[in-house]
Structure formats: C-alpha cells, structure tokens
Motif scaffolding. Structure first.
Motif: not given
Length: 343
Positions: A81-82, A85, A88-89
């Motif tokens: 899941l990282l 994330v 997007v960052a």
C-alpha cells in the motif's frame, strides 16, 4: 474597451479548452524545464528503498525484540500500500528521484505477492475440506453450523469449541456428518468413516489439537486439527508469541512422525505462511491457498480481513482449489479447499 473586457473574461471565467494532448505536453514541458526534479523527494526515495529492503530482508528482522520479525511477516503484503502513496506524493512533489526509486518496491512486491492475485483454482478434486474457528463467544452456533453444512464440505474441522456449545454443533451437524470426534476445544466431522481419533500434545497443558484417520473412497487420509495459542501485540512486550511458537514446533514434530503418507492440517495457526516461527509446520507442508487459491484468502478479522491466520495445509496430496466461505457469527471467516487424493 471591448478588447480589454474580453481578455479579462477569458482569464477569469472562460473554460480551459486545451485538448488533453496539449495538457499532457504542458505537464511534460513543466517537468523537463524544472531543474529541481532530481533534488526534491529525497526522503520519499529513501522511504521507497527502505520499503523494498524490508520486503527483501524480512527474514533478517530479529525476533529477539518483541518478535518484531514475525509481526512484520504477518502483515507483509500490506507494505504494498505504500507504493501508491509514495507515487502520489512523488507526483505532487514533482520528484523524478522518488519515482525512479519507487520502481524497486513495486517490482519486489509483485515478485513476492503478485502471483497471489492471479486465480489459480482449477476444477476437480476428490475431497472438499473446511476449517473454521467458530469463536467461543459466537452468538449463533446453530446458524454457524448451518453455514458449514451448506458449504458442501466432506470433512470439517472446528476450533474454539465452547463446552456448552458442543451439543448444539453436534446436533446441527449430525444429519450431514455421520462421524465426528471432539477433543478438548477442537473437533472433526466427516462424511466418511473416521478412526484413530486422539489428542495431539502441543505443549499447552490442555487439548487444542487432535488427529484422526479418515477413510475416503481413495484411501486413508491423516487429518490434523489445531488451534495454536493466540498472539498479542503489547506496548511493553511487543508481539508476544513464544507459546504459539513452541506449540508450532510440537505440531510440526507430530506431523513429521505421521505414518500415513497423505496428510491434511486444518486449523487456526494464529500466523501466516510468511511467519518464520511456523517453519516447523510450513517447511513440510503446502498451503492450499498459495498453491491453488483465489487471491489472498485473508480470514481474520471477519469484519475486515487483513491476514490469513486460518490455514489448510497438505502433503502427499494435490490441492486443486482454495477459497474463503461466507461470514458466520464468528470473528474468523471459514475457509475451504478441494484436494486430489488419487495416486
């Protein structure tokens, strides 16, 4: 004046009619002309590399401090899941460094867990087996038993059987399963003749494991049922699993000494196939979910499954399919598998 009003209107209120290809070209040009894309996002890049290293080297994370290694291995797939994330960052930060670094954990995760996403279930199978931790505090044991019957399983293992609820399960399952045995807090029900039922000592002081021989049309099958000790995550002690680990070793020894070649293990092992502390069992048996399952097959907690701590494992037989069953009144999902027994 007219020209000035029109210009202001276009700036303040007019829609952007730039075609998508034009917007993409503008986006690319903005990145191309930005000299900081390699300097920004160093922290994100480091996080991406760290995530990849944890997945690659999870077996090297020590268990000496709060069983941290086992805790990480229990939820290892969720590290994936990282990746979105960080993606997007990295896009928000316009960091080429972070985007390139992100390839590492993405590739590692796909290599480790991508195969579980694929549907591997096939047809056939001589025998359907199921296992369910029914939860001692289950408010509807009769309904849970009914769900088990409706699954169509030929052999069913139940764990965490409360003494006062055993008669309810026995009555509800009697019409479908002619043979059964309850040993301590675990039980086995079968449509086929069952002999040699006995407790298995997993060093707990009371009975939470058993073994029986089920005589199927294809021959004898040794069936083990086990409910290993629960594990806890505590602030002062970490992932407390020593008793579970000792019981896993004892269970592994019992299965290794089994004289019948074809063996099935059904139960709540309170650990995943990734957990090194279950090596005494997992090193000699195959997970039906890993070999022939659909998806991850997470079974706990039932409200939002995050880990597969309930297991169906085999040796000497071939799994053909594996899946989770609908939710019952328990905090675990029941799981099922079909296996091929023919020589």
């Amino acid at each position: 004046m007219t020209q000035e009003y029109t210009a202001e209107s276009q700036v303040d209120g007019a829609e952007d009619n730039t075609p998508p290809t034009g917007r993409f070209r503008t986006f690319v040009d903005r990145w191309r002309g930005d000299r900081g894309i390699w300097r920004r996002g160093v922290v994100l890049a480091a996080l991406a590399v760290l995530t990849a290293l944890v997945m690659i080297l999870h077996a090297q994370i020590p268990n000496r401090i709060g069983n941290l290694g086992s805790l990480m291995e229990t939820f290892l797939p969720w590290l994936g899941l990282l990746v979105p994330v960080i993606l997007v960052a990295a896009l928000v930060r316009r960091s080429a460094t972070a985007l390139i670094a992100l390839l590492l954990p993405a590739v590692v995760w796909v290599n480790l867990f991508g195969g579980l996403i694929l549907e591997k279930s096939g047809g056939g199978g001589d025998l359907m087996v199921a296992t369910h931790n029914v939860n001692a505090e289950n408010p509807d044991p009769e309904g849970t038993a009914r769900e088990i019957v409706e699954s169509g399983a030929d052999v069913v293992a139940l764990e965490e059987l409360k003494a006062s609820a055993v008669p309810t399960y026995e009555k509800a399952l009697a019409a479908t399963y002619k043979y059964h045995s309850v040993q301590g807090t675990v039980g086995l029900w079968s449509k086929y003749p069952m002999t040699g039922s006995r407790p298995v000592d997993i060093r707990m002081g009371w009975t939470r494991a058993m073994r029986a021989t089920v005589t199927t049309p294809q021959g004898e099958l040794a069936v083990y049922v086990a409910h290993l000790p629960s594990v806890r995550v505590k602030l002062h002690a970490g992932f407390t699993a020593n008793q579970r680990d000792n019981s896993a070793d004892a269970l592994g020894e019992a299965i290794a000494d089994e004289e019948i070649r074809r063996v099935v293990l059904l139960g709540d092992l309170n650990g995943t196939m990734n957990d090194r502390s279950l090596n005494a069992v997992t090193s000699q048996m195959r997970s039906t979910q890993g070999a022939a399952g659909d998806g991850y097959g997470f079974s706990w907690p039932a409200a939002f499954p995050m880990a597969r701590i309930d297991q169906i494992m085999v040796k000497g037989v071939e799994p053909t399919s594996s899946w989770t069953l609908p939710r019952t009144g328990s905090d675990h999902l029941p799981i099922a598998a079909r296996i091929e027994l023919a020589e």
